[in-house]
Design a protein around this motif. Structure first.
Motif, short mmCIF file in Angstrom:
data_model
loop_
_atom_site.label_atom_id
_atom_site.label_comp_id
_atom_site.label_asym_id
_atom_site.label_seq_id
_atom_site.Cartn_x
_atom_site.Cartn_y
_atom_site.Cartn_z
N THR A 1 2.96 4.01 8.16
CA THR A 1 3.90 4.35 7.10
C THR A 1 3.46 3.71 5.79
O THR A 1 3.30 2.49 5.70
N TYR A 2 3.25 4.54 4.77
CA TYR A 2 2.94 4.03 3.44
C TYR A 2 4.23 3.58 2.77
O TYR A 2 5.30 4.14 3.02
N LYS B 1 -3.32 4.06 13.15
CA LYS B 1 -2.67 5.27 13.67
C LYS B 1 -3.03 5.50 15.13
O LYS B 1 -2.18 5.88 15.94
N GLN C 1 -9.28 3.75 4.54
CA GLN C 1 -8.87 4.90 5.34
C GLN C 1 -9.29 4.73 6.79
O GLN C 1 -8.54 5.08 7.71
N ILE D 1 -6.74 2.40 8.36
CA ILE D 1 -5.48 3.10 8.57
C ILE D 1 -5.60 4.03 9.78
O ILE D 1 -4.68 4.11 10.61
N TYR E 1 -1.96 5.40 -6.28
CA TYR E 1 -2.50 4.20 -6.89
C TYR E 1 -1.48 3.66 -7.90
O TYR E 1 -0.97 4.42 -8.73
N LEU F 1 0.82 -1.21 0.00
CA LEU F 1 0.00 0.00 0.00
C LEU F 1 0.85 1.26 0.00
O LEU F 1 1.71 1.45 0.85
N SER F 2 0.61 2.11 -0.99
CA SER F 2 1.26 3.42 -1.06
C SER F 2 0.15 4.47 -1.17
O SER F 2 -1.01 4.14 -1.40
N LYS F 3 0.50 5.74 -1.02
CA LYS F 3 -0.50 6.80 -1.15
C LYS F 3 -0.96 6.92 -2.60
O LYS F 3 -2.09 7.29 -2.87
N PHE G 1 4.60 -1.43 8.13
CA PHE G 1 3.70 -0.28 8.19
C PHE G 1 3.69 0.35 9.57
O PHE G 1 3.64 1.55 9.72
#
Length: 84
Positions: free
Chosen positions: A58-59, A51, A44, A47, A24, A20-22, A74
């Motif tokens: 962390t992405y 948090k 979201q 995530i 696409y 997973l990254s910010k 992560f």
């Protein structure tokens, strides 16, 4: 198969999976997909829970391939145990 998105099932080779990254990892879609948008809201929410629980999330860098032998971290947990 049950998981994070229990209504969406697919058999995908690990060679075709990204961490997973910010951003696409695929080409940008021109047409809106309501199911995809709902999935992003669920993601979201998950995530945000991570948090709250661990203090951060962390992405991965864009287009980071998933690896069985070298998992991406992560979040970190006390006592040196890491989850991915």
């Amino acid at each position: 198969m049950r998981g994070f998105f229990p209504l969406h099932r697919a058999w995908v080779s690990i060679n075709n999976c990204f961490v997973l990254s910010k951003e696409y990892p695929g080409p940008e879609k021109k047409k809106s997909n309501i199911n995809f948008e709902k999935s992003l809201v669920q993601l979201q929410h998950h995530i945000d829970q991570l948090k709250t629980l661990y203090g951060h999330f962390t992405y991965a860098p864009p287009q980071t391939l998933l690896s069985k032998t070298k998992p991406f971290k992560f979040v970190s947990i006390i006592d040196g145990i890491n989850i991915c």
